[in-house]
Design an enzyme around this catalytic site. Structure first.
Site, PDB file in Angstrom:
ATOM      1  N   LEU A   3       1.078  -1.443  -0.416  1.00  0.00           N
ATOM      2  CA  LEU A   3      -0.090   0.428  -0.380  1.00  0.00           C
ATOM      3  C   LEU A   3       0.860   1.484   0.075  1.00  0.00           C
ATOM      4  CD1 LEU A   3      -3.449  -0.734   2.246  1.00  0.00           C
ATOM      5  CD2 LEU A   3      -2.060  -1.512   0.298  1.00  0.00           C
ATOM      6  N   ARG A   4       0.468   1.845  -0.456  1.00  0.00           N
ATOM      7  CA  ARG A   4       0.550   3.369  -0.902  1.00  0.00           C
ATOM      8  C   ARG A   4      -0.061   4.216  -0.105  1.00  0.00           C
ATOM      9  NH1 ARG A   4       0.741   4.827  -6.218  1.00  0.00           N
ATOM     10  NH2 ARG A   4      -0.452   3.776  -6.405  1.00  0.00           N
ATOM     11  N   GLU A   5       0.466   4.917   0.547  1.00  0.00           N
ATOM     12  CA  GLU A   5      -0.315   6.199   2.008  1.00  0.00           C
ATOM     13  C   GLU A   5      -1.179   7.391   0.980  1.00  0.00           C
ATOM     14  OE1 GLU A   5       0.365   7.345   5.384  1.00  0.00           O
ATOM     15  OE2 GLU A   5       1.357   5.546   6.087  1.00  0.00           O
ATOM     16  N   PHE A  32      10.681   8.207  -7.681  1.00  0.00           N
ATOM     17  CA  PHE A  32      11.474   7.973  -6.284  1.00  0.00           C
ATOM     18  C   PHE A  32      12.824   8.940  -7.136  1.00  0.00           C
ATOM     19  CE2 PHE A  32       7.798   5.539  -5.395  1.00  0.00           C
ATOM     20  CZ  PHE A  32       8.059   5.896  -4.397  1.00  0.00           C
ATOM     21  N   ASN A  39      13.429  12.854  -6.511  1.00  0.00           N
ATOM     22  CA  ASN A  39      13.089  13.821  -6.272  1.00  0.00           C
ATOM     23  C   ASN A  39      13.856  13.780  -4.552  1.00  0.00           C
ATOM     24  OD1 ASN A  39      10.968  13.983  -8.222  1.00  0.00           O
ATOM     25  ND2 ASN A  39       9.488  12.883  -7.041  1.00  0.00           N
ATOM     26  N   CYS A  80       6.803   3.193   7.514  1.00  0.00           N
ATOM     27  CA  CYS A  80       7.054   1.781   6.657  1.00  0.00           C
ATOM     28  C   CYS A  80       9.092   2.066   6.255  1.00  0.00           C
ATOM     29  CB  CYS A  80       6.861   1.750   5.237  1.00  0.00           C
ATOM     30  SG  CYS A  80       5.066   1.291   5.337  1.00  0.00           S
TER      31      CYS A  80
END
Length: 437
Positions: free
Chosen positions: A150-152, A253, A255, A264
């Protein structure tokens, strides 16, 4: 199917509601009475886009309920274990107290053919140990490991329409039965030809932590390049654009900024390192210690930029901190770079006033010494310095001309490299990014 979800924190609450949205009959169990009462009333105890809607629909339909009574899992055929594995106090290792307690509490209610499906992120080797415990105490039950990805901010979407599924199955004749049960749970995703990897326990456990280690490494790599850029006058954003065009690398990713946080990536890379050392392979992931160190350095760099602008003294300087959550579209402040920066500036004597669209309540409980406001313009009013540390849309879209009318001094640190330097400088601002000239 009749499903239980043990643990109704961020992972469990989303998983339970999403499974009900897919048509399953779901009972969520948690020891926190207040959390259970909130969820049972259709109220999400944390901010996650889309969760309140599926939570309310599930409860209204009767497909979803929440309880503190573990006995109510009786009759469910799959039991998802979704409790937290925080960093152990005084150590980098994962604390498996909640996982072990969940399994022990569940065992008395397991029936012949039931499947316990672990979703928690655990050190490799945990599933083998838990499988032995389940098979001994409830011989007719099985254990599988089904990691979450999962990505918040996108957790509902990631659960209902995952980009991949991983099953870590027991060896032998029970593997087919365990796979069939999980296939039924995820029938909708599988019908959409979602990629499925069927593997053993150890590989399934390593998939999640390896993915997080890779993402953390990618973020820290570009932040290491930002450190070089700051010394040489290069622009790390243009550097990322250029190397990101290489299909083998990709732009996501890459950045540079104040780095990663949340519940996590930081604790997972530390736990991975600790477990590798326990296995006698600490050298294999020793680089993750530097990944962690780079990440923490970038928070300090953001603070240093503000301090150096005021010749080493921010005492009584009013600093508007834009952002508290570790990422946008979340109210999660766990290991948040933004909140860390705010607290550091406050500790140096600055008058910090912080704002965030969703994370103020959580931040206030963690750092009551800070001043907060939910009004962006109130945060900016009279500021001697502005620092953007969470890239919420509301902050990215600020009008530099309007903001200049509110502040005392037109000085801004872009801790996420999410603003247009040319536009802010054209409006009279002293603009400083991370790894940008």
């Amino acid at each position: 199917m009749k499903i239980s979800v043990i643990g109704c924190g961020y992972l469990g609450a989303v998983h339970a509601a999403a499974m009900a949205e897919l048509g399953h009959d779901v009972v969520g169990v948690d020891v926190d009475k207040n959390k259970v009462e909130q969820l049972a009333a259709g109220t999400a105890p944390f901010f996650e886009p889309g969760l309140p809607e599926i939570l309310s629909r599930g409860i209204a339909s009767g497909k979803l309920r929440f309880t503190t009574d573990m006995a109510e899992v009786k009759g469910a055929k799959i039991h998802f274990v979704a409790v937290g594995t925080p960093q152990r106090k005084g150590s980098n290792a994962a604390d498996l107290t909640y996982v072990d307690a969940a399994i022990e509490s569940l065992i008395p209610y397991l029936s012949e053919g039931d499947l316990v499906a672990g979703k928690s992120t655990v050190p490799v080797g945990t599933a083998v140990r838990l499988a032995a415990r389940v098979s001994t105490a409830a011989p007719g039950a099985m254990l599988a490991w089904n990691p979450e990805f999962l990505r918040e901010g996108f957790a509902v979407q990631d659960t209902i329409s995952p980009d991949r599924l991983v099953y870590g199955l027991p060896q032998g004749e029970r593997a087919a039965a365990a796979k069939a049960a999980l296939d039924e749970v995820y029938a909708v995703a599988l019908a959409r030809e979602t990629p499925l990897v069927v593997t053993d326990y150890a590989t399934a456990e390593l998939v999640k932590v390896s993915a997080n280690a890779f993402l953390a490494t990618k973020i820290s790599f570009i932040n290491a390049m930002a450190e070089i850029a700051e010394t040489t006058g290069a622009d790390v954003t243009q550097l990322a654009d250029a190397i990101g065009l290489d299909a083998r690398i990709g732009r996501r990713f890459l950045n540079a900024g104040v780095g990663f946080g949340g519940g996590c990536l930081p604790k997972d890379i530390r736990a991975f390192t600790a477990r590798a050392e326990e296995l006698g392979r600490g050298e294999s992931v020793a680089f993750l210690k530097e990944v962690d160190a780079i990440n923490l350095r970038r928070r300090q760099k953001a603070v240093d930029l503000v301090v150096s602008h005021f010749d080493g003294n921010v005492f009584n300087k009013r600093v508007a901190v834009l952002g508290l959550a570790f990422k946008p579209d979340s109210d999660d402040i766990r290991d948040s770079p933004a909140l860390d920066v705010a607290a550091q500036l406050k500790g140096l004597g600055a008058q910090v006033i912080a704002t965030d669209p969703e994370a103020i309540a959580n931040a206030r409980r963690a750092h009551p010494q800070l001043e907060f406001t939910d009004d962006i313009e109130a945060a900016l009013a009279g500021a001697d310095a502005v620092i953007v540390v969470t890239e919420w849309k509301a902050f990215r879209e600020l009008d530099p001309v309007r903001v200049a009318e509110l502040v005392n001094r037109s000085y801004i640190v872009d801790g996420r490299n999410c603003l247009d330097p040319a536009a802010w400088r054209a409006a009279g601002w002293v603009y400083q990014g991370m790894g940008r000239p």
